[in-house]
Design an enzyme around this catalytic site. Structure first.
Site, PDB file in Angstrom:
ATOM      1  N   ARG A   1      45.156  41.613  29.302  1.00 22.27           N
ATOM      2  CA  ARG A   1      45.171  40.991  30.627  1.00 22.27           C
ATOM      3  C   ARG A   1      46.088  39.759  30.634  1.00 22.27           C
ATOM      4  NH1 ARG A   1      44.666  36.109  32.925  1.00 22.27           N
ATOM      5  NH2 ARG A   1      43.019  35.595  31.438  1.00 22.27           N
ATOM      6  N   ASP A   2      45.692  38.716  29.933  1.00 19.83           N
ATOM      7  CA  ASP A   2      46.490  37.485  29.980  1.00 19.83           C
ATOM      8  C   ASP A   2      47.844  37.707  29.315  1.00 19.83           C
ATOM      9  OD1 ASP A   2      46.895  34.912  30.773  1.00 19.83           O
ATOM     10  OD2 ASP A   2      45.548  33.979  29.323  1.00 19.83           O
TER      11      ASP A   2
ATOM     12  N   HIS B   1      40.429  28.393  25.264  1.00 16.95           N
ATOM     13  CA  HIS B   1      41.476  29.349  25.688  1.00 16.95           C
ATOM     14  C   HIS B   1      42.800  28.598  25.606  1.00 16.95           C
ATOM     15  CE1 HIS B   1      42.896  32.656  28.539  1.00 16.95           C
ATOM     16  NE2 HIS B   1      43.820  31.735  28.753  1.00 16.95           N
TER      17      HIS B   1
ATOM     18  N   HIS C   1      46.869  28.321  25.177  1.00 14.61           N
ATOM     19  CA  HIS C   1      48.235  28.836  25.166  1.00 14.61           C
ATOM     20  C   HIS C   1      49.008  27.984  24.152  1.00 14.61           C
ATOM     21  CE1 HIS C   1      48.055  31.718  28.585  1.00 14.61           C
ATOM     22  NE2 HIS C   1      46.939  31.035  28.811  1.00 14.61           N
TER      23      HIS C   1
ATOM     24  N   CYS D   1      51.099  32.586  32.231  1.00 12.22           N
ATOM     25  CA  CYS D   1      50.497  32.758  33.554  1.00 12.22           C
ATOM     26  C   CYS D   1      51.613  32.700  34.577  1.00 12.22           C
ATOM     27  CB  CYS D   1      49.463  31.676  33.841  1.00 12.22           C
ATOM     28  SG  CYS D   1      48.837  31.791  35.526  1.00 12.22           S
TER      29      CYS D   1
ATOM     30  N   ASN E   1      49.437  33.226  25.011  1.00 15.26           N
ATOM     31  CA  ASN E   1      48.200  32.772  24.388  1.00 15.26           C
ATOM     32  C   ASN E   1      48.451  32.686  22.893  1.00 15.26           C
ATOM     33  OD1 ASN E   1      47.366  34.699  26.749  1.00 15.26           O
ATOM     34  ND2 ASN E   1      45.671  33.298  26.467  1.00 15.26           N
TER      35      ASN E   1
HETATM   36  P1  HMG Z   1      45.470  35.283  49.633  1.00  9.95           P
HETATM   37  O1  HMG Z   1      46.803  35.722  50.115  1.00  9.95           O
HETATM   38  O2  HMG Z   1      45.066  33.882  49.895  1.00  9.95           O
HETATM   39  O3  HMG Z   1      44.266  36.228  50.060  1.00  9.95           O
HETATM   40  O4  HMG Z   1      45.421  35.531  48.066  1.00  9.95           O
HETATM   41  P2  HMG Z   1      43.946  37.147  51.262  1.00  9.95           P
HETATM   42  O5  HMG Z   1      42.469  37.357  51.191  1.00  9.95           O
HETATM   43  O6  HMG Z   1      44.558  36.589  52.505  1.00  9.95           O
HETATM   44  O7  HMG Z   1      44.653  38.533  50.907  1.00  9.95           O
HETATM   45  C1  HMG Z   1      46.057  38.707  50.911  1.00  9.95           C
HETATM   46  C2  HMG Z   1      46.377  40.144  50.529  1.00  9.95           C
HETATM   47  O8  HMG Z   1      45.904  40.416  49.209  1.00  9.95           O
HETATM   48  C3  HMG Z   1      45.709  41.171  51.422  1.00  9.95           C
HETATM   49  O9  HMG Z   1      46.556  42.317  51.450  1.00  9.95           O
HETATM   50  C4  HMG Z   1      44.463  41.525  50.671  1.00  9.95           C
HETATM   51  O10 HMG Z   1      43.970  42.801  50.987  1.00  9.95           O
HETATM   52  C5  HMG Z   1      44.948  41.477  49.260  1.00  9.95           C
HETATM   53  P3  HMG Z   1      47.606  42.572  52.632  1.00  9.95           P
HETATM   54  O11 HMG Z   1      46.774  42.563  53.883  1.00  9.95           O
HETATM   55  O12 HMG Z   1      48.603  41.425  52.572  1.00  9.95           O
HETATM   56  O13 HMG Z   1      48.214  43.896  52.285  1.00  9.95           O
HETATM   57  N1  HMG Z   1      43.890  41.164  48.286  1.00  9.95           N
HETATM   58  C6  HMG Z   1      43.612  41.907  47.205  1.00  9.95           C
HETATM   59  N2  HMG Z   1      44.152  43.053  46.733  1.00  9.95           N
HETATM   60  C7  HMG Z   1      43.620  43.550  45.589  1.00  9.95           C
HETATM   61  N3  HMG Z   1      42.605  42.975  44.924  1.00  9.95           N
HETATM   62  C8  HMG Z   1      42.039  41.837  45.383  1.00  9.95           C
HETATM   63  C9  HMG Z   1      42.550  41.260  46.559  1.00  9.95           C
HETATM   64  N4  HMG Z   1      42.223  40.161  47.277  1.00  9.95           N
HETATM   65  C10 HMG Z   1      43.041  40.117  48.325  1.00  9.95           C
HETATM   66  N5  HMG Z   1      41.028  41.274  44.701  1.00  9.95           N
HETATM   67  C11 HMG Z   1      44.242  36.027  46.014  1.00  9.95           C
HETATM   68  C12 HMG Z   1      44.237  35.254  47.327  1.00  9.95           C
HETATM   69  C13 HMG Z   1      43.126  35.477  45.177  1.00  9.95           C
HETATM   70  C14 HMG Z   1      44.043  37.500  46.293  1.00  9.95           C
HETATM   71  C15 HMG Z   1      45.614  35.804  45.363  1.00  9.95           C
HETATM   72  O14 HMG Z   1      45.853  34.432  45.315  1.00  9.95           O
HETATM   73  C16 HMG Z   1      45.690  36.358  43.965  1.00  9.95           C
HETATM   74  O15 HMG Z   1      45.650  37.556  43.748  1.00  9.95           O
HETATM   75  N6  HMG Z   1      45.759  35.460  42.951  1.00  9.95           N
HETATM   76  C17 HMG Z   1      45.684  35.883  41.567  1.00  9.95           C
HETATM   77  C18 HMG Z   1      46.662  35.147  40.745  1.00  9.95           C
HETATM   78  C19 HMG Z   1      46.503  35.597  39.319  1.00  9.95           C
HETATM   79  O16 HMG Z   1      46.106  36.711  39.029  1.00  9.95           O
HETATM   80  N7  HMG Z   1      46.840  34.673  38.388  1.00  9.95           N
HETATM   81  C20 HMG Z   1      46.751  34.978  36.967  1.00  9.95           C
HETATM   82  C21 HMG Z   1      45.350  35.056  36.462  1.00  9.95           C
HETATM   83  S1  HMG Z   1      44.599  33.459  36.176  1.00  9.95           S
HETATM   84  C22 HMG Z   1      45.180  32.980  34.624  1.00  9.95           C
HETATM   85  O17 HMG Z   1      46.000  33.633  34.038  1.00  9.95           O
HETATM   86  C23 HMG Z   1      44.558  31.763  33.969  1.00  9.95           C
HETATM   87  C24 HMG Z   1      43.587  32.123  32.850  1.00  9.95           C
HETATM   88  O18 HMG Z   1      44.207  32.911  31.850  1.00  9.95           O
HETATM   89  C25 HMG Z   1      43.044  30.848  32.204  1.00  9.95           C
HETATM   90  C26 HMG Z   1      44.153  29.868  31.807  1.00  9.95           C
HETATM   91  O19 HMG Z   1      45.004  30.190  30.988  1.00  9.95           O
HETATM   92  O20 HMG Z   1      44.128  28.787  32.393  1.00  9.95           O
HETATM   93  C27 HMG Z   1      42.392  32.911  33.383  1.00  9.95           C
HETATM   94 MG    MG Z   2      45.449  32.092  30.228  1.00 13.45          MG
END
Ligand code: HMG
Ligand code: MG
Length: 285
Positions: free
Chosen positions: A12-13, A204, A206, A237, A246
């Site tokens: 995933r990450d 966690h 990086h 990320c 990571n």
């Molecule tokens: P948004 O645009 O504010 O949300 O995004 P929305 O509710 O208005 O939805 C926009 C569109 O996304 C819509 O589709 C929804 O249907 C769709 P459209 O009408 O435009 O065709 N949608 C989804 N589709 C599939 N699955 C879903 C979903 N939710 C909405 N669950 C949202 C808000 C949270 C969706 C967006 O900001 C997003 O996807 N963010 C994720 C970013 C991400 O994945 N980042 C990486 C992971 S975090 C990380 O790596 C850190 C970590 O490792 C720890 C660390 O290292 O710090 C965990």
């Molecule tokens: Mg991470």
């Protein structure tokens, strides 16, 4: 106690940041190899918007196609109820919600404030509880944020307490951009430990700054016994400019076992998985 758990987050990450789409069957093969290495938990999927993170668009297929090993929990990120429902449909064993300790990163990563993200997590927690699956909580930017600068330890402690009170069984503390040093990790942990005991925390890290092992050592000294890592040191990320991979699982494993800790992992299988992971991300189809 001489046991430390490595929580594998590579599929995933590690992979989420790859620009070139990695075919589903290759992701599945990597997870299947990791399943033979002895992990108790492997994060394999992320049910986020495919527009935001196209690489994770096949998460449901990955979860459906892997060969599940007994005793392994296959985890998925779920930012909202839509993600949780998709994770349940694909039979994720556990899910994770993810928040940021800094407003700048929350906005960049989730398109909302920290408070709004917590509101979105409420129905996720309720539905997960109803389905009987555990929820892990991530906190990003626990010492430094690419947008807001240094993160006050009190902010991390407050958020950790909130995620814990909401029902997260473990809180993973993320040095998202790899800028932490042992001193900042120790200061952050001292604050967090007032809210959540060490047995429910994970580190966690990086490895952008090359300090991940030193930060693991600082966390071990404060009683943390779970560390996230990605095989092959993959990742980053997409919403944290400059974040690199990571810390590599095989590196953490070697270092821990050299210090006398037991991880329960198989070194040869880990090396094989690390080769697979690197090949995946260097275009060797
Ligand atoms: P948004 O645009 O504010 O949300 O995004 P929305 O509710 O208005 O939805 C926009 C569109 O996304 C819509 O589709 C929804 O249907 C769709 P459209 O009408 O435009 O065709 N949608 C989804 N589709 C599939 N699955 C879903 C979903 N939710 C909405 N669950 C949202 C808000 C949270 C969706 C967006 O900001 C997003 O996807 N963010 C994720 C970013 C991400 O994945 N980042 C990486 C992971 S975090 C990380 O790596 C850190 C970590 O490792 C720890 C660390 O290292 O710090 C965990
Ligand atoms: Mg991470």
């Amino acid at each position: 106690m001489t046991e430390v758990e490595i929580f594998e987050v590579g599929p995933r990450d590690g992979l989420q940041n790859e620009r070139r789409f990695i075919p589903t069957e290759k992701k599945v093969a990597l997870v299947d190899c990791l399943s033979r290495a002895g992990f108790r938990r492997i994060e394999v999927a992320s049910f986020v918007s495919p527009k935001w993170v196209p690489q994770m668009a096949d998460s449901g297929d990955v979860l459906r196609q892997i060969t599940r090993a007994g005793g392994v929990s296959y985890a998925a990120l779920t930012p909202n109820l839509m993600g949780l429902n998709a994770a349940l449909a694909a039979r994720a064993d556990e899910v994770a919600i993810f928040a940021s300790a800094s407003e700048g990163f929350s906005r960049a990563n989730l398109n909302c404030s920290i408070a709004e993200s917590l509101n979105r997590f409420v129905p996720v927690m309720q539905a997960a509880e109803q389905a009987g699956i555990p929820v892990r909580g991530y906190i990003s930017c626990v010492t430094d944020c690419p947008y807001d600068g240094p993160t006050p330890p009190a902010e991390v402690a407050r958020l950790a307490g909130q995620l814990s009170a909401m029902g997260c069984y473990e809180i993973s503390l993320g040095d998202t951009i790899g800028k932490a040093v042992p001193e900042s990790i120790a200061a952050m942990l001292r604050a967090v430990l007032d809210e959540v005991p060490a047995g429910r925390l994970a580190g966690h890290f990086h490895d952008t700054g090359g300090m991940a092992l030193a930060n693991i050592e600082a966390s071990l000294a404060q009683g943390v016994r779970v560390f996230d890592a990605a095989v092959g040191g993959l990742g980053g990320c997409p919403y944290a400019p400059g974040a690199s991979g990571n810390v590599a699982t095989e590196l953490v494993h070697e270092w821990l076992t050299g210090m006398g800790w037991r991880t329960g992992l198989n070194r040869e299988v880990l090396a094989q998985a690390a080769r697979m992971a690197r090949d995946l991300c260097h275009g060797e189809d």
